[in-house]
Design a protein around this motif. Structure first.
Motif, mmCIF file in Angstrom:
data_model
loop_
_atom_site.group_PDB
_atom_site.id
_atom_site.type_symbol
_atom_site.label_atom_id
_atom_site.label_comp_id
_atom_site.label_asym_id
_atom_site.label_seq_id
_atom_site.Cartn_x
_atom_site.Cartn_y
_atom_site.Cartn_z
ATOM 1 N N ASP A 36 -31.863 -15.251 -45.030
ATOM 2 C CA ASP A 36 -32.744 -16.126 -45.810
ATOM 3 C C ASP A 36 -33.896 -16.631 -44.952
ATOM 4 O O ASP A 36 -33.916 -16.477 -43.730
ATOM 5 C CB ASP A 36 -31.964 -17.245 -46.532
ATOM 6 N N ASN A 38 -34.977 -19.550 -43.958
ATOM 7 C CA ASN A 38 -34.742 -20.520 -42.870
ATOM 8 C C ASN A 38 -34.106 -19.852 -41.662
ATOM 9 O O ASN A 38 -34.492 -20.106 -40.517
ATOM 10 C CB ASN A 38 -33.798 -21.653 -43.326
ATOM 11 N N GLU A 63 -29.751 -22.793 -52.807
ATOM 12 C CA GLU A 63 -28.849 -22.467 -53.930
ATOM 13 C C GLU A 63 -29.634 -22.039 -55.174
ATOM 14 O O GLU A 63 -29.178 -21.199 -55.945
ATOM 15 C CB GLU A 63 -27.987 -23.713 -54.239
ATOM 16 N N LYS A 66 -29.800 -18.461 -55.658
ATOM 17 C CA LYS A 66 -28.574 -17.666 -55.799
ATOM 18 C C LYS A 66 -28.466 -17.240 -57.256
ATOM 19 O O LYS A 66 -27.693 -17.797 -58.039
ATOM 20 C CB LYS A 66 -27.363 -18.509 -55.360
ATOM 21 N N GLY A 94 -25.926 -18.313 -44.483
ATOM 22 C CA GLY A 94 -24.872 -19.186 -44.991
ATOM 23 C C GLY A 94 -24.226 -18.614 -46.241
ATOM 24 O O GLY A 94 -24.386 -17.433 -46.560
ATOM 25 N N GLY A 95 -23.516 -19.476 -46.968
ATOM 26 C CA GLY A 95 -22.768 -19.034 -48.134
ATOM 27 C C GLY A 95 -23.632 -18.486 -49.248
ATOM 28 O O GLY A 95 -23.182 -17.632 -50.018
ATOM 29 N N VAL A 96 -24.873 -18.940 -49.339
ATOM 30 C CA VAL A 96 -25.756 -18.406 -50.384
ATOM 31 C C VAL A 96 -26.034 -16.931 -50.106
ATOM 32 O O VAL A 96 -25.877 -16.069 -50.987
ATOM 33 C CB VAL A 96 -27.065 -19.230 -50.476
ATOM 34 N N ASP A 99 -22.696 -14.884 -50.514
ATOM 35 C CA ASP A 99 -22.276 -14.718 -51.915
ATOM 36 C C ASP A 99 -23.145 -13.677 -52.630
ATOM 37 O O ASP A 99 -22.644 -12.842 -53.385
ATOM 38 C CB ASP A 99 -22.390 -16.053 -52.678
ATOM 39 N N THR A 119 -23.680 -18.074 -40.683
ATOM 40 C CA THR A 119 -24.456 -18.921 -39.774
ATOM 41 C C THR A 119 -24.297 -20.409 -40.064
ATOM 42 O O THR A 119 -24.919 -21.233 -39.411
ATOM 43 C CB THR A 119 -25.951 -18.539 -39.833
ATOM 44 N N THR A 120 -23.512 -20.769 -41.107
ATOM 45 C CA THR A 120 -23.208 -22.186 -41.357
ATOM 46 C C THR A 120 -21.705 -22.371 -41.184
ATOM 47 O O THR A 120 -20.934 -21.410 -41.337
ATOM 48 C CB THR A 120 -23.579 -22.623 -42.794
ATOM 49 N N LYS A 132 -14.551 -13.407 -52.554
ATOM 50 C CA LYS A 132 -15.189 -13.870 -53.793
ATOM 51 C C LYS A 132 -16.695 -13.875 -53.575
ATOM 52 O O LYS A 132 -17.175 -14.414 -52.575
ATOM 53 C CB LYS A 132 -14.766 -15.302 -54.093
ATOM 54 N N LYS A 141 -22.236 -22.300 -62.073
ATOM 55 C CA LYS A 141 -22.106 -21.775 -60.710
ATOM 56 C C LYS A 141 -21.182 -20.562 -60.675
ATOM 57 O O LYS A 141 -20.126 -20.554 -61.305
ATOM 58 C CB LYS A 141 -21.544 -22.882 -59.805
ATOM 59 N N PHE A 159 -24.242 -20.241 -33.710
ATOM 60 C CA PHE A 159 -25.257 -20.457 -34.760
ATOM 61 C C PHE A 159 -25.359 -21.933 -35.154
ATOM 62 O O PHE A 159 -26.380 -22.381 -35.661
ATOM 63 C CB PHE A 159 -24.911 -19.655 -36.021
ATOM 64 N N THR A 162 -28.184 -24.749 -34.268
ATOM 65 C CA THR A 162 -29.461 -25.003 -34.966
ATOM 66 C C THR A 162 -29.259 -25.559 -36.379
ATOM 67 O O THR A 162 -30.220 -25.821 -37.097
ATOM 68 C CB THR A 162 -30.285 -23.694 -35.081
#
Ligand SMILES: NC(=O)c1ccc[n+]([C@@H]2O[C@H](COP(=O)([O-])OP(=O)(O)OC[C@H]3O[C@@H](n4cnc5c(N)ncnc54)[C@H](O)[C@@H]3O)[C@@H](O)[C@H]2O)c1
Length: 329
Positions: A36, A38, A63, A66, A94-96, A99, A119-120, A132, A141, A159, A162
């Motif tokens: 992403d 960022n 999010e 997503k 991250g999770g976004v 997923d 990275t999160t 999942k 969601k 990670f 930062t």
């Protein structure tokens, strides 16, 4: 250290030094990186060093991205770059990101390989583990998605150096949850971050392997999420922080129902102190209407994950029954 969760190989490392060795283990053909905006801003030099000749697809962070449009954006770019059935997607984020990428991998050519580099903290202990994946749609969601495991996950807390503080705290909210899903105080006693992550993944591993398709036991991973989701939506706070609030609300509800959860509450307080976390403390009674409007409400009966004697179980109730029982509290 290596761990296998169902069919996924997970490597826990202090830093990035073994990343290329890890990727090489999978004998990949060509691979494509998705990250992403960022993460790319901070790590573009590292990404071009780790994955020299690979195409990098950057999606907008957050999010709100997503969604199915981002799925199509990624697929269009992958096809433009000539991705074939034998190729691999590597998700860095991250999770976004994980997923979305898991979902893209599950549908492109009816399934291609993918690898995750979370990275999160939340994506290290939760989102990348267990297969999942999916995106949000029509204000719901994760409503479009699938179960599809990555081949590998490379986890390094490096990670997190930062990561903004509130995002780290959000990940710790899920870590606190795990402490109640396995009857031990290991997470309280552990000080090394990588061991805390590993221990959390081990707890999730148990539930994922016992109930991959989420039809029974895996529901216990929703501990704290019943009120947590309502708080997350209404107050716009980060997911893990909402889970932390949601756990406190469950304990308040359990106490009002006459259950002795003093030892569990003591562990909760100790974990908050250990991780330097704070909760605002919302009144669960203000959110009863919301939790019964949630999609987990089947024919008016809601399954709420309770903890008693450090073990999770499902408390089944209708709205009427619940209001009756707490009337004078
Ligand atoms: N699939 C699952 O089982 C599962 C489980 C839990 C959560 N999730 C999903 O995970 C998502 C939340 O994941 P998240 O909390 O990682 O959010 P996220 O992916 O949005 O990342 C949070 C923010 O941190 C930034 N970021 C990521 N890594 C960074 C780094 N190292 N340094 C600086 N900034 C960084 C991101 O760009 C973003 O702005 C939700 O969509 C949730 O539904 C999925």
């Amino acid at each position: 250290m290596e761990l296998v969760v169902k069919d996924t190989v997970i490597d826990f490392e202090d830093n990035y030094l073994n990343l290329n060795n890890f990727i090489n283990k999978f004998n990949l053909n060509k691979y494509f990186i998705v990250t992403d905006s960022n993460v790319y801003k901070i790590y573009h030099n590292e990404i071009s060093k780790w994955f020299k000749d690979s195409k990098v697809i950057v999606i907008d962070a957050g999010e709100e991205n997503k969604n199915i449009d981002t799925v199509l954006y990624i697929i269009n770019n992958l096809l433009k770059e000539g991705i074939t059935r034998g190729d691999t997607i590597i998700a860095v984020g991250g999770g976004v990101v994980s997923d979305i990428c898991g979902f893209v991998a599950s549908i492109l050519y009816r399934g291609i390989k993918h690898i995750m580099i979370p990275t999160t903290l939340l994506s290290m202990v939760d989102a990348t583990i267990g297969g999942k994946c999916g995106v949000d749609h029509a204000e719901r969601k994760n409503i479009i998605g699938s179960f599809y495991e990555p081949k590998g996950i490379y986890i390094t807390p490096k990670f997190l150096e930062t990561l903004p503080k509130e995002e780290l705290e959000s990940g710790l909210g899920e870590v606190v949850k795990y402490a109640f899903l396995d009857n031990n105080f290991k997470l309280l006693e552990e000080d090394n971050l990588i061991n805390i992550i590993k221990e959390s993944v081990l707890i999730k591993k148990y539930y994922v392997e016992a109930d991959f398709k989420d039809t029974g036991l895996r529901m216990y991973l929703n501990f704290g999420h019943t009120f947590g989701h309502a708080i997350e939506l209404k107050k716009g706070i980060l997911h893990g922080q909402a889970v932390l609030e949601g756990i406190k609300m469950i304990f308040d509800l359990e106490a009002d129902l006459g259950l002795d959860i003093s030892r569990e509450k003591a562990l909760y307080e100790a974990l908050l102190k250990k991780f330097d976390l704070a909760v605002k403390g919302y009144n669960y009674k203000d959110y009863i209407e919301d939790i019964f409007n949630d999609k987990k409400n089947f024919n008016g009966i809601l399954n709420i994950v309770f903890i008693k004697d450090f073990k999770p179980y499902l408390y089944k109730t209708t709205k009427g029954e619940l209001y009756d029982k707490i009337r004078n509290k």
